[in-house]
Write a protein that holds these residues in place. Structure first.
Motif, PDB file in Angstrom:
ATOM      1  N   ASP A 141       0.804  -1.269  -0.037  1.00  0.00           N
ATOM      2  CA  ASP A 141      -0.079  -0.080  -0.062  1.00  0.00           C
ATOM      3  C   ASP A 141       0.771   1.234   0.121  1.00  0.00           C
ATOM      4  OD1 ASP A 141      -2.887  -0.659   0.117  1.00  0.00           O
ATOM      5  OD2 ASP A 141      -2.192  -1.741   1.786  1.00  0.00           O
ATOM      6  N   SER A 142       0.176   2.236  -0.663  1.00  0.00           N
ATOM      7  CA  SER A 142       0.956   3.634  -0.690  1.00  0.00           C
ATOM      8  C   SER A 142      -0.233   4.282   0.025  1.00  0.00           C
ATOM      9  CB  SER A 142       1.234   4.112  -2.018  1.00  0.00           C
ATOM     10  OG  SER A 142       1.538   5.508  -1.933  1.00  0.00           O
ATOM     11  N   VAL A 143       0.162   5.099   1.076  1.00  0.00           N
ATOM     12  CA  VAL A 143      -0.769   5.836   1.998  1.00  0.00           C
ATOM     13  C   VAL A 143      -0.653   7.243   1.676  1.00  0.00           C
ATOM     14  CG1 VAL A 143      -1.543   6.215   4.297  1.00  0.00           C
ATOM     15  CG2 VAL A 143      -0.776   3.892   3.802  1.00  0.00           C
ATOM     16  N   VAL A 144      -1.716   7.925   1.484  1.00  0.00           N
ATOM     17  CA  VAL A 144      -1.730   9.289   1.792  1.00  0.00           C
ATOM     18  C   VAL A 144      -2.209   9.713   2.956  1.00  0.00           C
ATOM     19  CG1 VAL A 144      -3.722   9.653   0.249  1.00  0.00           C
ATOM     20  CG2 VAL A 144      -2.261  11.505   0.592  1.00  0.00           C
ATOM     21  N   GLU A 145      -1.386  10.542   3.850  1.00  0.00           N
ATOM     22  CA  GLU A 145      -1.679  11.049   5.054  1.00  0.00           C
ATOM     23  C   GLU A 145      -1.921  12.651   4.904  1.00  0.00           C
ATOM     24  OE1 GLU A 145      -0.395  11.567   9.635  1.00  0.00           O
ATOM     25  OE2 GLU A 145       1.051  10.767   8.201  1.00  0.00           O
ATOM     26  N   VAL A 146      -3.355  13.016   4.946  1.00  0.00           N
ATOM     27  CA  VAL A 146      -3.399  14.618   5.174  1.00  0.00           C
ATOM     28  C   VAL A 146      -3.419  15.007   6.488  1.00  0.00           C
ATOM     29  CG1 VAL A 146      -5.353  16.270   4.730  1.00  0.00           C
ATOM     30  CG2 VAL A 146      -5.014  14.096   3.191  1.00  0.00           C
ATOM     31  N   GLY A 147      -2.396  16.106   6.740  1.00  0.00           N
ATOM     32  CA  GLY A 147      -2.289  16.896   8.289  1.00  0.00           C
ATOM     33  C   GLY A 147      -1.561  15.978   8.993  1.00  0.00           C
ATOM     34  N   PRO A 148      -0.385  15.743   8.694  1.00  0.00           N
ATOM     35  CA  PRO A 148       0.544  14.842   9.304  1.00  0.00           C
ATOM     36  C   PRO A 148       0.893  15.443  10.695  1.00  0.00           C
ATOM     37  CG  PRO A 148       1.985  15.673   7.801  1.00  0.00           C
ATOM     38  CD  PRO A 148       0.521  15.800   7.252  1.00  0.00           C
ATOM     39  N   GLY A 149       0.764  16.725  10.941  1.00  0.00           N
ATOM     40  CA  GLY A 149       1.125  17.426  12.067  1.00  0.00           C
ATOM     41  C   GLY A 149       2.579  17.115  12.560  1.00  0.00           C
ATOM     42  N   LEU A 150       2.615  16.909  13.835  1.00  0.00           N
ATOM     43  CA  LEU A 150       4.151  16.460  14.341  1.00  0.00           C
ATOM     44  C   LEU A 150       4.549  15.010  14.054  1.00  0.00           C
ATOM     45  CD1 LEU A 150       3.461  18.320  17.890  1.00  0.00           C
ATOM     46  CD2 LEU A 150       4.916  19.080  15.862  1.00  0.00           C
ATOM     47  N   GLY A 151       3.572  14.321  13.519  1.00  0.00           N
ATOM     48  CA  GLY A 151       4.151  13.047  12.981  1.00  0.00           C
ATOM     49  C   GLY A 151       3.814  11.752  13.757  1.00  0.00           C
ATOM     50  N   SER A 152       2.733  11.944  14.473  1.00  0.00           N
ATOM     51  CA  SER A 152       2.530  10.771  15.605  1.00  0.00           C
ATOM     52  C   SER A 152       2.004   9.641  14.423  1.00  0.00           C
ATOM     53  CB  SER A 152       1.385  11.218  16.643  1.00  0.00           C
ATOM     54  OG  SER A 152       1.908  12.381  17.112  1.00  0.00           O
ATOM     55  N   LEU A 153       0.803   9.828  13.818  1.00  0.00           N
ATOM     56  CA  LEU A 153       0.377   8.944  13.014  1.00  0.00           C
ATOM     57  C   LEU A 153       1.347   8.555  11.803  1.00  0.00           C
ATOM     58  CD1 LEU A 153      -1.900   6.999  12.189  1.00  0.00           C
ATOM     59  CD2 LEU A 153      -2.879   8.870  10.834  1.00  0.00           C
ATOM     60  N   THR A 154       1.995   9.329  11.207  1.00  0.00           N
ATOM     61  CA  THR A 154       3.383   8.983  10.278  1.00  0.00           C
ATOM     62  C   THR A 154       4.135   8.060  10.626  1.00  0.00           C
ATOM     63  OG1 THR A 154       2.961  11.466   9.465  1.00  0.00           O
ATOM     64  CG2 THR A 154       4.593  10.123   8.754  1.00  0.00           C
ATOM     65  N   LEU A 155       4.366   8.008  11.851  1.00  0.00           N
ATOM     66  CA  LEU A 155       5.382   7.261  12.363  1.00  0.00           C
ATOM     67  C   LEU A 155       4.933   5.740  12.734  1.00  0.00           C
ATOM     68  CD1 LEU A 155       7.240   9.502  15.111  1.00  0.00           C
ATOM     69  CD2 LEU A 155       8.345   8.584  13.208  1.00  0.00           C
ATOM     70  N   ALA A 156       3.433   5.711  12.964  1.00  0.00           N
ATOM     71  CA  ALA A 156       2.819   4.459  13.180  1.00  0.00           C
ATOM     72  C   ALA A 156       2.619   3.885  11.962  1.00  0.00           C
ATOM     73  CB  ALA A 156       1.520   4.782  13.856  1.00  0.00           C
ATOM     74  N   LEU A 157       2.538   4.690  10.665  1.00  0.00           N
ATOM     75  CA  LEU A 157       2.136   4.154   9.399  1.00  0.00           C
ATOM     76  C   LEU A 157       3.427   3.644   8.689  1.00  0.00           C
ATOM     77  CD1 LEU A 157      -0.229   6.842   8.136  1.00  0.00           C
ATOM     78  CD2 LEU A 157      -0.840   4.301   8.654  1.00  0.00           C
ATOM     79  N   LEU A 158       4.489   4.321   8.736  1.00  0.00           N
ATOM     80  CA  LEU A 158       5.829   4.034   8.000  1.00  0.00           C
ATOM     81  C   LEU A 158       6.261   2.684   8.146  1.00  0.00           C
ATOM     82  CD1 LEU A 158       7.830   7.444   8.342  1.00  0.00           C
ATOM     83  CD2 LEU A 158       6.871   6.419   6.172  1.00  0.00           C
ATOM     84  N   PRO A 159       6.237   1.840   9.257  1.00  0.00           N
ATOM     85  CA  PRO A 159       6.598   0.612   9.508  1.00  0.00           C
ATOM     86  C   PRO A 159       5.688  -0.393   8.580  1.00  0.00           C
ATOM     87  CG  PRO A 159       6.755   1.531  11.416  1.00  0.00           C
ATOM     88  CD  PRO A 159       5.997   2.408  10.841  1.00  0.00           C
ATOM     89  N   VAL A 160       4.460  -0.010   8.552  1.00  0.00           N
ATOM     90  CA  VAL A 160       3.454  -1.013   7.938  1.00  0.00           C
ATOM     91  C   VAL A 160       3.208  -0.825   6.615  1.00  0.00           C
ATOM     92  CG1 VAL A 160       2.445  -1.672  10.170  1.00  0.00           C
ATOM     93  CG2 VAL A 160       1.422   0.298   9.043  1.00  0.00           C
ATOM     94  N   ALA A 161       3.360   0.457   6.076  1.00  0.00           N
ATOM     95  CA  ALA A 161       2.855   0.680   4.664  1.00  0.00           C
ATOM     96  C   ALA A 161       4.255   0.525   3.685  1.00  0.00           C
ATOM     97  CB  ALA A 161       2.310   1.971   4.613  1.00  0.00           C
ATOM     98  N   GLY A 162       3.914   0.307   2.460  1.00  0.00           N
ATOM     99  CA  GLY A 162       5.302   0.316   1.614  1.00  0.00           C
ATOM    100  C   GLY A 162       5.546   1.800   1.276  1.00  0.00           C
ATOM    101  N   HIS A 163       4.767   2.886   1.464  1.00  0.00           N
ATOM    102  CA  HIS A 163       5.123   4.282   1.247  1.00  0.00           C
ATOM    103  C   HIS A 163       4.168   5.178   2.010  1.00  0.00           C
ATOM    104  CE1 HIS A 163       7.349   7.425  -0.875  1.00  0.00           C
ATOM    105  NE2 HIS A 163       6.263   7.932  -0.970  1.00  0.00           N
ATOM    106  N   VAL A 164       4.446   6.336   2.411  1.00  0.00           N
ATOM    107  CA  VAL A 164       3.468   7.267   3.072  1.00  0.00           C
ATOM    108  C   VAL A 164       3.758   8.420   2.333  1.00  0.00           C
ATOM    109  CG1 VAL A 164       2.671   8.667   4.923  1.00  0.00           C
ATOM    110  CG2 VAL A 164       3.136   6.352   4.963  1.00  0.00           C
ATOM    111  N   THR A 165       2.627   9.215   1.712  1.00  0.00           N
ATOM    112  CA  THR A 165       2.890  10.449   1.101  1.00  0.00           C
ATOM    113  C   THR A 165       2.016  11.418   2.154  1.00  0.00           C
ATOM    114  OG1 THR A 165       3.162   9.947  -1.331  1.00  0.00           O
ATOM    115  CG2 THR A 165       2.391  12.301  -0.734  1.00  0.00           C
ATOM    116  N   ALA A 166       2.957  12.524   2.662  1.00  0.00           N
ATOM    117  CA  ALA A 166       1.900  13.294   3.894  1.00  0.00           C
ATOM    118  C   ALA A 166       1.992  14.677   3.370  1.00  0.00           C
ATOM    119  CB  ALA A 166       3.108  13.298   4.989  1.00  0.00           C
ATOM    120  N   VAL A 167       0.418  14.978   3.306  1.00  0.00           N
ATOM    121  CA  VAL A 167       0.369  16.341   2.677  1.00  0.00           C
ATOM    122  C   VAL A 167       0.021  17.437   3.946  1.00  0.00           C
ATOM    123  CG1 VAL A 167      -1.453  17.672   1.265  1.00  0.00           C
ATOM    124  CG2 VAL A 167      -0.568  15.268   0.762  1.00  0.00           C
ATOM    125  N   GLU A 168       0.938  18.474   3.957  1.00  0.00           N
ATOM    126  CA  GLU A 168       0.811  19.425   5.271  1.00  0.00           C
ATOM    127  C   GLU A 168       0.742  20.573   4.520  1.00  0.00           C
ATOM    128  OE1 GLU A 168       0.310  21.012   8.153  1.00  0.00           O
ATOM    129  OE2 GLU A 168       0.529  18.799   8.556  1.00  0.00           O
TER     130      GLU A 168
END
Length: 295
Positions: A59-86
């Motif tokens: 999966d390639s995840v798009v995360e809207v509003g990553p803020g300080l990165g709490s959810l980003t850090l939880a997604l990166l180990p499980v997803a193939g890629h994360v695109t964060a839109v801030e």
């Protein structure tokens, strides 16, 4: 940053409450209502979101509003890629450094897009297969709908929004909370309320509770109506939701008599009200209007 907090967070790969406040202070950041900034400070909550999102290495995840990165850090180990839109330039500039320090093994999986999600219609490859986000309350519905429209590669959505909005998105015909967001979301996906989130997991603490909404992409109604025509019919029906559809759709159809023709052709009683219909029925009304002779 205190050594004890820093070491603990490096070890866990998650941002705790103390670390988030220290990080915000180091950036001179004060959460703003303008951008709906309420940061998740509970590691168990972001773990729960990542788990419920059911994303994996393909999966390639798009995360809207990553803020300080709490959810980003939880997604990166499980997803193939994360695109964060801030949209916040301070947060956008800091996210890459946060990930490099706390999750260096996954830093190459992150792409940062500094933009207002309300205006994003293209994203760099890989194209997103999932939208997972703690969405700002003030733009949650338009962001979800616009991303589902703009990115047909999106197969799953799991977003945290204001509980009232979550209930509205997941509402079914005939319920008190059923409305325009419910019907339009159903055009794209099967929608369900996936859980509640207490306000205490955020900083600053909002004055409302939150909910998790899950969406699984499905084909739109196959009745010969376009999305644009169906959505204009939905908007007209709910603009005067206390009126019968014959009256509420008069302007949309050209006259009350023509609205009745469309409704009868779609197999719907003209005395019905909009909140009683599902998206398939609205699409059928729109399709009927498209084939009826012009008034």
């Amino acid at each position: 940053m205190g050594e004890e907090v820093g070491d603990a967070e490096h070890a866990s790969g998650y941002l705790g409450a103390a670390h988030i406040r220290e990080l915000a202070a180091s950036l001179g950041l004060r959460p703003t209502k303008q951008w709906g900034q309420n940061f998740v400070v509970d590691a168990n909550t972001v773990k729960r979101i990542a788990r419920l999102a059911q994303v994996g290495p393909d999966d390639s995840v798009v995360e809207v509003g990553p803020g300080l990165g709490s959810l980003t850090l939880a997604l990166l180990p499980v997803a193939g890629h994360v695109t964060a839109v801030e949209v916040d330039p301070t947060l956008a500039a800091a996210l890459g450094d946060t990930v490099s320090r706390l999750a260096p093994a996954y830093a190459d999986r992150l792409t940062l897009v500094h933009a207002d999600a309300m205006h994003v219609r293209t994203l760099p490859d890989p194209q997103p297969t999932a939208l997972v986000a703690n969405l700002p309350y003030n733009v949650s519905v338009p962001v979800v709908l616009s991303f589902l429209e703009a990115f047909p590669t999106l197969r799953r959505v799991l977003v945290m929004v204001q509980l009232e909005v979550a209930e509205r998105l997941a509402a079914t015909p005939g319920s008190k909370t059923y409305g325009v967001p419910s019907v339009k979301a159903a055009w794209y996906a099967a929608v369900r309320l996936a859980g509640n989130v207490p306000r205490g997991v955020f900083w600053p603490v909002p004055n409302v509770d939150s909910g998790l909404v899950e969406m699984v992409r499905r084909d739109p109604p196959q009745v010969g109506a376009t999305r644009e025509d169906t959505f204009s019919c939905i908007d007209a029906a709910f603009a005067q939701r206390r009126k019968t559809l014959r009256a509420a759709l008069a302007g949309w159809a050209g006259s009350a008599a023509r609205a009745e023709e469309c409704l009868v052709a779609a197999g719907i009683d003209p005395k019905t009200r909009g909140e009683q219909l599902g998206v398939e029925q609205f699409a059928a009304i729109a399709a009927a209007r498209s084939v009826l002779p012009a008034p």
